[in-house]
Motif scaffolding. Structure first.
Motif, PDB file in Angstrom:
ATOM      1  N   TRP A   9       0.804  -1.226   0.000  1.00  0.00           N
ATOM      2  CA  TRP A   9       0.000   0.000   0.000  1.00  0.00           C
ATOM      3  C   TRP A   9       0.832   1.269   0.000  1.00  0.00           C
ATOM      4  N   ARG A  10       2.058   1.235   0.514  1.00  0.00           N
ATOM      5  CA  ARG A  10       2.882   2.441   0.587  1.00  0.00           C
ATOM      6  C   ARG A  10       3.193   2.998  -0.805  1.00  0.00           C
ATOM      7  N   TRP A  11       3.375   2.097  -1.777  1.00  0.00           N
ATOM      8  CA  TRP A  11       3.718   2.544  -3.117  1.00  0.00           C
ATOM      9  C   TRP A  11       2.570   3.261  -3.811  1.00  0.00           C
ATOM     10  N   ALA A  12       1.354   3.086  -3.319  1.00  0.00           N
ATOM     11  CA  ALA A  12       0.224   3.827  -3.875  1.00  0.00           C
ATOM     12  C   ALA A  12       0.394   5.331  -3.646  1.00  0.00           C
ATOM     13  N   PHE A  13       1.109   5.710  -2.595  1.00  0.00           N
ATOM     14  CA  PHE A  13       1.405   7.111  -2.318  1.00  0.00           C
ATOM     15  C   PHE A  13       2.715   7.542  -2.982  1.00  0.00           C
ATOM     16  N   LEU A  14       3.748   6.733  -2.854  1.00  0.00           N
ATOM     17  CA  LEU A  14       5.069   7.125  -3.334  1.00  0.00           C
ATOM     18  C   LEU A  14       5.124   7.272  -4.850  1.00  0.00           C
ATOM     19  N   ILE A  15       4.318   6.497  -5.560  1.00  0.00           N
ATOM     20  CA  ILE A  15       4.357   6.515  -7.018  1.00  0.00           C
ATOM     21  C   ILE A  15       3.826   7.832  -7.601  1.00  0.00           C
ATOM     22  N   GLN A  16       3.174   8.656  -6.767  1.00  0.00           N
ATOM     23  CA  GLN A  16       2.617   9.917  -7.237  1.00  0.00           C
ATOM     24  C   GLN A  16       3.650  11.034  -7.352  1.00  0.00           C
ATOM     25  N   MET A  17       4.804  10.872  -6.741  1.00  0.00           N
ATOM     26  CA  MET A  17       5.785  11.954  -6.670  1.00  0.00           C
ATOM     27  C   MET A  17       6.200  12.518  -8.035  1.00  0.00           C
ATOM     28  N   PRO A  18       6.501  11.678  -9.044  1.00  0.00           N
ATOM     29  CA  PRO A  18       6.897  12.251 -10.344  1.00  0.00           C
ATOM     30  C   PRO A  18       5.830  13.155 -10.960  1.00  0.00           C
ATOM     31  N   LEU A  19       4.547  12.823 -10.779  1.00  0.00           N
ATOM     32  CA  LEU A  19       3.491  13.640 -11.364  1.00  0.00           C
ATOM     33  C   LEU A  19       3.360  14.974 -10.631  1.00  0.00           C
ATOM     34  N   PHE A  20       3.600  15.000  -9.328  1.00  0.00           N
ATOM     35  CA  PHE A  20       3.631  16.270  -8.598  1.00  0.00           C
ATOM     36  C   PHE A  20       4.745  17.164  -9.138  1.00  0.00           C
ATOM     37  N   VAL A  21       5.914  16.581  -9.376  1.00  0.00           N
ATOM     38  CA  VAL A  21       7.045  17.341  -9.923  1.00  0.00           C
ATOM     39  C   VAL A  21       6.702  17.853 -11.324  1.00  0.00           C
ATOM     40  N   PHE A  22       6.065  17.035 -12.129  1.00  0.00           N
ATOM     41  CA  PHE A  22       5.643  17.419 -13.477  1.00  0.00           C
ATOM     42  C   PHE A  22       4.734  18.647 -13.424  1.00  0.00           C
ATOM     43  N   SER A  23       3.783  18.663 -12.508  1.00  0.00           N
ATOM     44  CA  SER A  23       2.874  19.798 -12.362  1.00  0.00           C
ATOM     45  C   SER A  23       3.617  21.071 -11.983  1.00  0.00           C
ATOM     46  N   LEU A  24       4.529  20.965 -11.030  1.00  0.00           N
ATOM     47  CA  LEU A  24       5.297  22.134 -10.590  1.00  0.00           C
ATOM     48  C   LEU A  24       6.154  22.700 -11.713  1.00  0.00           C
ATOM     49  N   VAL A  25       6.757  21.845 -12.518  1.00  0.00           N
ATOM     50  CA  VAL A  25       7.599  22.305 -13.621  1.00  0.00           C
ATOM     51  C   VAL A  25       6.768  23.065 -14.653  1.00  0.00           C
ATOM     52  N   LEU A  26       5.617  22.524 -15.012  1.00  0.00           N
ATOM     53  CA  LEU A  26       4.777  23.167 -16.029  1.00  0.00           C
ATOM     54  C   LEU A  26       4.266  24.530 -15.569  1.00  0.00           C
ATOM     55  N   THR A  27       3.794  24.623 -14.343  1.00  0.00           N
ATOM     56  CA  THR A  27       3.281  25.912 -13.858  1.00  0.00           C
ATOM     57  C   THR A  27       4.410  26.919 -13.650  1.00  0.00           C
ATOM     58  N   SER A  28       5.577  26.456 -13.246  1.00  0.00           N
ATOM     59  CA  SER A  28       6.720  27.367 -13.065  1.00  0.00           C
ATOM     60  C   SER A  28       7.101  28.017 -14.397  1.00  0.00           C
ATOM     61  N   TYR A  29       7.029  27.266 -15.456  1.00  0.00           N
ATOM     62  CA  TYR A  29       7.456  27.764 -16.765  1.00  0.00           C
ATOM     63  C   TYR A  29       6.372  28.587 -17.461  1.00  0.00           C
ATOM     64  N   ASN A  30       5.104  28.196 -17.306  1.00  0.00           N
ATOM     65  CA  ASN A  30       4.030  28.799 -18.108  1.00  0.00           C
ATOM     66  C   ASN A  30       3.161  29.804 -17.373  1.00  0.00           C
ATOM     67  N   LEU A  31       2.959  29.625 -16.086  1.00  0.00           N
ATOM     68  CA  LEU A  31       1.987  30.457 -15.366  1.00  0.00           C
ATOM     69  C   LEU A  31       2.619  31.792 -14.967  1.00  0.00           C
ATOM     70  N   ARG A  32       2.677  32.730 -15.951  1.00  0.00           N
ATOM     71  CA  ARG A  32       3.374  33.992 -15.720  1.00  0.00           C
ATOM     72  C   ARG A  32       2.575  35.200 -16.200  1.00  0.00           C
ATOM     73  N   TYR A  33       1.286  35.062 -16.383  1.00  0.00           N
ATOM     74  CA  TYR A  33       0.502  36.192 -16.858  1.00  0.00           C
ATOM     75  C   TYR A  33       0.211  37.176 -15.727  1.00  0.00           C
ATOM     76  N   VAL A  34      -0.278  38.353 -16.107  1.00  0.00           N
ATOM     77  CA  VAL A  34      -0.599  39.403 -15.144  1.00  0.00           C
ATOM     78  C   VAL A  34      -2.105  39.592 -15.099  1.00  0.00           C
ATOM     79  N   THR A  35      -2.643  39.682 -13.916  1.00  0.00           N
ATOM     80  CA  THR A  35      -4.067  39.976 -13.749  1.00  0.00           C
ATOM     81  C   THR A  35      -4.204  41.435 -13.332  1.00  0.00           C
ATOM     82  N   PRO A  36      -4.739  42.291 -14.183  1.00  0.00           N
ATOM     83  CA  PRO A  36      -4.779  43.724 -13.875  1.00  0.00           C
ATOM     84  C   PRO A  36      -5.900  44.064 -12.910  1.00  0.00           C
ATOM     85  N   GLY A  37      -5.801  45.246 -12.313  1.00  0.00           N
ATOM     86  CA  GLY A  37      -6.845  45.714 -11.410  1.00  0.00           C
ATOM     87  C   GLY A  37      -6.309  46.760 -10.479  1.00  0.00           C
TER      88      GLY A  37
END
Length: 587
Positions: free
Chosen positions: A187-215
């Protein structure tokens, strides 16, 4: 091209900003937008996966730690954290920016998930699940806010439908994936196997999520001061104490005179009163807007959200147990029975989003498909050991499809009544779905076992069967028959509770009026410079888009300009420069 909204005079600060122009949410390229969505939705998938992942892991985990009666905390601790911390991320999006708030949520969820896989006892695992829930709720909030920045209200129906597709896949695949990995790797690997996908999400948002919201600018301090800390804390203690009471009284079978029982019940009641007082008198932007409780639509939406979520989580956490304890299948096979639910939820979410995008309406599809969950849970309740494969595998399909349609259409209703308001009820329903059904199940199971097992060692045998679901398959034929029958009756009580809740939810939604979600033409999308940076459409935006000014919208409009606001996920008017650190800064 200049419009009537553009200023005639451009001051120095505007000229300075134009030299360092960052694109707004509607100005970013398609590839950048898709990169942002991929990062957000991969994290959404993991957040949804973790809400149901433990459903098929419970027997394995509880047997290893020999604490089956505490296993429900693995679900409720995650959902409790998500329920109470989710509204805070709406404010954090103003202080840290969309990227900063999202990455904080993803990082906390990843840390909690990692700790789950490394836990050495049940207590550590429960705390790790709570930490994971703190991030999981924020992932959903920041994802919804960011998506709403990039699309108009009409387009959001389809976009949120795709987002719900990933949520549905995560919730539906949590059981099958958990069971499959548990059977083969532990059962432990059901949690540990998720780590690469968390890293994938962080990399994509770090590179792309850079827009400005005015106001208009608000300092981080001003925004932080408006967070409803008192309401969140008192709600956390109240709901948490209620969970302790249910666990101690019904899972542990302690008497009313036990301090754990009456003290936790007293704390739950006291802090609930404190929560109400904070919301009424203190909080500048309360989670549970008091004036909304006086209006028909918000109350009905809240009731529906609570009951639908209660039904959903009661079934998802206890449906696999039926196959493991009554049908005596493996954990992976039990989890596979949730796969039709995953598929139907995904299709239902996408279908509802497409229909709302195409028609601009949501009332009719809610009425038609809102009855599907009751049909599905009725078929599940009637299941027997000798039921055919069609009933065992397909009964859950109407439940998943119908609830997905309902939740997707109710998401549009939230926009007119305050998103935070709807989220509170949905979160409470998720917690209640696991906690209330677990208390009912354990109480009924204890009664059934005690009424069927007699003799000198009866109490010890009953305790062992209750504390380890995997023990059922290893009992002698006579005891095994008793245990399987007891589990069947107890689980049927849980499914009956779910059937009642989804039926009442359908009745509650009947008086909710339909709304026009706005024009379909793409050229009516507002310019980036004209958009408010609201997390989700405010009451004003919804009224303008729909052309409505009914009794349910006017009271919300009258609140604007006062000292207290009532939609936790509706952001302050702030500039969010995600490229320069993601903090709100004054104009």
């Amino acid at each position: 091209m200049a419009t009537e909204r553009d200023p005639l005079l451009v001051n120095g600060s505007s000229l300075e900003r134009s030299k360092h122009h960052h694109p707004g949410p509607l100005e970013i390229s398609r590839s950048t937008r898709y990169g942002i969505l991929a990062g957000l939705w991969s994290a959404n998938f993991l957040s949804a996966l973790n809400t149901t992942l433990v459903a098929t892991l419970l027997p394995s985990i509880s047997s290893e730690f020999n604490k089956s009666n505490e296993a429900s905390w693995l679900g409720t601790s995650y959902l409790l954290a998500a329920c109470t911390f989710t509204p805070l991320y709406g404010r954090l999006c103003n202080v840290m920016g969309r990227r900063g708030a999202n990455q904080l949520a993803v990082s906390i969820a990843a840390l909690g998930t990692l700790c789950c896989g490394l836990s050495t006892n049940m207590e550590m695992l429960i705390v790790a699940r709570f930490l994971s829930g703190m991030g999981g709720g924020g992932i959903n909030t920041t994802s919804t806010i960011t998506t709403s920045d990039m699309y108009t209200i009409r387009s959001r129906g389809l976009t949120q439908g795709v987002a719900s597709l990933f949520n549905g896949l995560g919730m539906g695949l949590g059981g099958p994936i958990g069971g499959f990995i548990s059977d083969r790797f532990g059962w432990r690997w059901a949690f540990l196997i998720q780590m690469p996908l968390f890293v994938f999400s962080l990399v994509l948002t770090s590179y792309n999520l850079r827009y400005v919201t005015p106001g208009k600018g608000k300092s981080p301090k001003e925004v932080l001061m408006r967070i409803d800390y008192g309401g969140s804390f008192s709600l956390l203690i109240s709901v948490g104490s209620c969970l302790v009471f249910l666990s101690m009284k019904y899972n542990e079978d302690r008497s009313w005179s036990d301090p754990w029982v009456f003290v936790s019940l007293a704390l739950a009641g006291s802090f609930f009163v404190i929560f109400i007082l904070v919301e009424l008198l203190v909080a500048p932007e309360p989670i549970l807007a008091p004036h909304l409780l006086k209006q028909k639509v918000p109350v009905l939406v809240g009731i529906s959200n609570f009951l639908v979520s209660l039904c959903n989580f009661s079934v998802m956490y206890f449906f696999p147990m039926w196959f493991q304890t009554v049908a005596l299948t493996s954990a992976s096979m039990a989890g596979l029975h949730l796969l039709p639910n995953s598929t139907s939820m995904s299709i239902g979410s996408l279908f509802a989003g497409w229909m709302m995008h195409r028609t601009g309406k949501y009332k009719l599809i809610n009425l038609i498909f809102g009855v599907f969950p009751f049909i599905g849970i009725t078929l599940i309740t009637l299941m027997r050991e000798d039921s055919g494969p069609l009933q065992m595998w397909l009964s859950i399909i109407p439940l998943g499809f119908g609830n997905a349609v309902v939740l997707q259409t109710m998401l549009k209703s939230w926009m007119a009544v305050g998103t935070g308001f709807g989220q509170v009820f949905r979160g409470l329903g998720q917690v209640g779905g696991v906690a209330i059904s677990s208390a009912l199940f354990q109480s009924k199971l204890d009664y059934e076992l005690r009424s069927r097992i007699h003799g000198d060692n009866a109490a010890e045998i009953v305790s062992k069967i209750r504390h380890s679901a995997t023990l059922v398959g290893k009992l002698s034929p006579e005891l095994q028959r008793i245990a399987r029958d007891s589990y069947a009756v107890s689980l049927r009580a849980v499914f009956t509770l779910a059937a009642c809740s989804t039926f009442l939810a359908y009745i509650a939604r009947l008086p909710i009026p339909d709304k026009n979600l706005g024009e379909k033409k793409a050229d009516q999308r507002p310019k980036s410079s004209d958009r408010r940076p609201s997390a989700l459409p405010s009451a004003t935006e919804h009224a303008v888009d729909s052309g409505s000014d009914d009794e349910n919208t006017r009271p919300l409009l009258s609140q604007r300009g006062r000292g207290r606001k009532f939609s936790t996920l509706e952001s302050e008017d702030a500039i969010h420069d995600l490229e320069s650190g993601g903090s709100a800064r004054q104009q």
